[in-house]
Design a protein around this motif. Structure first.
Motif, short mmCIF file in Angstrom:
data_model
loop_
_atom_site.label_atom_id
_atom_site.label_comp_id
_atom_site.label_asym_id
_atom_site.label_seq_id
_atom_site.Cartn_x
_atom_site.Cartn_y
_atom_site.Cartn_z
N GLU A 123 26.05 -7.20 33.17
CA GLU A 123 25.95 -7.87 32.25
C GLU A 123 26.41 -9.38 32.41
O GLU A 123 27.48 -9.62 33.27
CB GLU A 123 26.77 -7.40 31.14
N LEU A 124 25.58 -10.22 31.99
CA LEU A 124 25.81 -11.85 32.40
C LEU A 124 27.04 -12.22 31.30
O LEU A 124 27.12 -11.85 30.33
CB LEU A 124 24.85 -12.58 31.88
N THR A 125 28.17 -12.67 32.09
CA THR A 125 29.14 -13.47 31.38
C THR A 125 29.55 -14.72 31.85
O THR A 125 28.76 -15.22 32.76
CB THR A 125 30.71 -12.52 31.64
N VAL A 126 30.32 -15.39 31.33
CA VAL A 126 30.73 -16.74 31.65
C VAL A 126 31.27 -16.94 33.00
O VAL A 126 31.26 -17.89 33.73
CB VAL A 126 31.42 -17.78 30.52
N GLU A 127 31.81 -15.89 33.55
CA GLU A 127 32.51 -15.81 34.77
C GLU A 127 31.19 -15.97 35.93
O GLU A 127 31.46 -16.57 36.95
CB GLU A 127 33.15 -14.37 35.03
N ASP A 128 30.14 -15.65 35.56
CA ASP A 128 29.06 -16.07 36.40
C ASP A 128 28.58 -17.41 36.33
O ASP A 128 28.27 -17.94 37.47
CB ASP A 128 27.74 -15.09 36.11
N TRP A 129 28.51 -18.04 35.31
CA TRP A 129 28.39 -19.35 35.17
C TRP A 129 29.59 -20.07 36.10
O TRP A 129 29.21 -21.18 36.84
CB TRP A 129 28.09 -19.66 33.90
N LYS A 130 30.70 -19.92 35.79
CA LYS A 130 31.82 -20.32 36.35
C LYS A 130 31.76 -20.46 37.77
O LYS A 130 32.01 -20.98 38.60
CB LYS A 130 33.17 -19.84 35.92
N PHE A 131 31.26 -19.23 38.25
CA PHE A 131 31.27 -18.83 39.69
C PHE A 131 30.18 -19.91 40.47
O PHE A 131 30.31 -20.29 41.57
CB PHE A 131 30.75 -17.40 40.02
N ALA A 132 29.04 -19.99 39.69
CA ALA A 132 28.06 -21.04 40.33
C ALA A 132 28.54 -22.58 40.27
O ALA A 132 28.33 -23.12 41.25
CB ALA A 132 26.75 -20.74 39.03
#
Length: 573
Positions: A123-132
């Motif tokens: 699942e996409l979470t904001v942790e994935d955006w933060k990681f980018a």
């Protein structure tokens, strides 16, 4: 200013550079030119595979944070998706993420939709955006997109290794993230990096190793309507429908992205081997005769230019160094501008598909200075000769070619790319215009270069590169950051000045929340560029997209021709 970089004709460098949105991306009085290819009355049919053609081998960097050119970006438009989207009216709108902006214009609270799945099921979470964002800000990041995170508070300390985290990024919950900017900037949302990266998928992959990792090269994943299933390096990419796509299943079963022979483009469409492709101008007439093909035309948000090399990129200092004196005298640069019959070249070699420009900001932009306030550099060999004489470039030995002010032989090496059938005669015409005013301009190595070879040389400041022909594609804000500052890797001419830096900073300052003030800043900036001529602006281009009539639902605008591909469908005869 930035976006897509490499294309088969020159350099489109359509992903992210100057465009036409309003100062906050929300109240533009401009609009993209839109064309569609669909029979709206018919019900879309499910199934089938379409072939998207591309004229040059692709690099294979299938991760938004690392891709470099249109060749890879096309694939990403099928397989990935951004937090925000740019509408046809050029406004930046929520897509996956919505946001609230604080009164001080520094703090943004974003919420993303729950339940969105990556192609591997995560699942996409904001942790994935933060990681980018952290990946791009990392000291080990080797890509060209630091400009899209540098505005975040603490990004600089993280980028220089002085901090272990970016202080301006706070995860509130799996679907909420708060991002604080270092200073208020009028275009924070327009410039903020919008693509997530699957944090779990990149576990144990160091940032420096990401561009060569299997996660980027062999088995990339995204959250878009199609997932990559097979890659034949440099030649083809097979994608299949992603059934868990958050907006619902695409109509097509899949897409084949394939390198095609541009010289055979008409026969490829005639034989049904390609369904959609951006096509060269010299194929316009032959393709227009085919009953099975529609041609969709839109102005490109891009400009063709001829750049001077003023120096090189200092990788340690992360800035340009202007140490090449060859083009130091602006009278030489201005003379070369006057010497070019740009309109004649467009008419002869591009079927008139192009519009002369004199600045990097498109004619449709609210920030474009009126031509009456700048020099339009009309074709004038006489004026070119006068300037060259004034600058001391004189033919001293009577051979018809000018020596430099010290009386030494003066030769300029010119580089351009292999492209359509018109590429060689067009290049020859450009060189002849300069020779007609006495400048000894010669094609480097005696011929045109393959796209990737060309841009590798330009990017790495190969000593052989002195004068080069390229194209920059544009995004949704007139901020020149990303292409024109001294610390921008994509500043290929390696030119800057104190006034240039000051005006670019001023254009995104608090004062520029006043749109009229911001417009005047960009007027001053364009006057500077127009006078200094760090590059010769050739023309705004026009894109031609050929579409097989069996393919429905295609919509193109000045940003590209892969828009909502989940809505494409095949009409069976």
């Amino acid at each position: 200013m930035i976006n897509k970089r490499r294309s088969g004709i020159a350099l489109w460098l359509l992903m992210i550079a100057v465009l036409v949105s309003a100062c906050n991306g929300r109240d533009s009085n401009s609009a993209l030119s839109v064309a569609s290819h669909s029979e709206a009355a018919e019900q879309p049919q499910a199934g089938g595979i379409v072939t998207y053609g591309y004229a040059s081998p692709f690099q294979g960097l299938f991760e938004p944070a690392f891709y470099e050119g249109e060749d890879d970006y096309n694939v990403l438009q099928f397989s990935t998706e951004a937090m925000f989207t740019i509408e046809d009216d050029l406004s930046t709108k929520p897509n996956i993420a919505t946001w609230m902006e604080a009164e001080d214009h520094r703090v943004f609270t974003f919420k993303i939709k729950p339940g969105i799945r990556w192609h591997n099921g995560d699942e996409l979470t904001v942790e994935d955006w933060k990681f980018a964002l952290e990946t791009i800000a990392s000291p080990d990041y080797t890509g060209s997109r630091y400009y899209s995170v540098e505005m975040i508070q603490g990004a600089d300390a993280y980028h220089t290794g002085k901090a272990k985290e970016i202080s301006g990024i706070k995860v509130v919950d799996p679907y909420t993230i708060r991002i604080t900017m270092a200073t208020a900037r009028v275009n924070s949302i327009d410039n903020l990096w919008p693509y997530p990266m699957n944090k779990k998928y990149f576990t144990d992959v160091a940032v420096k190793d990401m561009p060569t990792s299997d996660q980027v090269r062999k088995h990339p994943i995204g959250i878009g309507p199609f997932e990559i299933t097979r890659i034949q390096p440099g030649q083809s990419v097979e994608l299949k429908r992603f059934d868990n796509y958050y907006q619902g299943k695409a109509h097509l079963d899949g897409v084949l992205y394939k390198v095609s022979d541009e010289k055979r483009i008409t026969s490829l469409f005639e034989q049904g081997e390609v369904d959609i492709e951006t096509v060269p101008r010299d194929a316009y007439e032959s393709l227009n005769k085919l009953d099975t093909v529609d041609l969709l035309q839109t102005p490109e948000l891009s400009y063709e230019y001829i750049g001077f090399k003023f120096g090189h990129w200092d990788n340690d200092a992360q800035k340009v160094v202007m140490d090449n004196p060859k083009f130091k005298d602006k009278r030489l640069r201005q003379a070369m501008y006057y010497a070019l019959d740009r309109q004649g070249i467009i008419n002869t070699f591009s079927y008139g598909l192009g519009r002369l420009i004199e600045t990097p900001i498109p004619s449709s932009s609210w920030a474009k200075i009126p031509d009456s306030e700048i020099n339009t550099y009309p074709y004038s060999p006489e004026k070119a000769k006068e300037l060259l004489d004034q600058a001391g470039y004189i033919d001293r030995d009577g051979d018809g070619l000018r020596e430099d002010p010290q009386g030494k032989k003066f030769t300029i090496h010119y580089d351009a790319m292999i492209g359509s059938a018109m590429a060689e005669p067009r290049t020859a015409a450009i060189i002849q215009d300069w020779r007609d005013v006495g400048l000894d301009v010669r094609l480097s190595d005696g011929g045109l270069k393959e796209l990737n070879t060309f841009y590798d040389a330009v990017e790495n400041d190969d000593p052989s590169i002195e004068l080069f022909n390229g194209v920059w594609g544009l995004a949704s804000d007139p901020d020149p950051s990303g292409l024109w500052r001294e610390n921008d890797l994509w500043n290929y001419p390696r030119w800057s000045s104190q006034q240039n830096e000051e005006l670019i900073r001023d254009g995104v300052s608090m004062k520029s929340y006043d749109k009229e003030y911001r417009k005047q800043v960009y007027y001053k900036w364009q006057k500077l560029i127009n006078e200094e001529v760090p590059m010769i602006f050739f023309a705004e281009r026009e894109t031609i997209t050929a579409v097989n009539k069996r393919l429905q639902g295609v919509r193109v605008n000045s940003m590209g021709n892969i828009i909502e591909p989940q809505k494409w469908w095949i009409k069976e005869e």
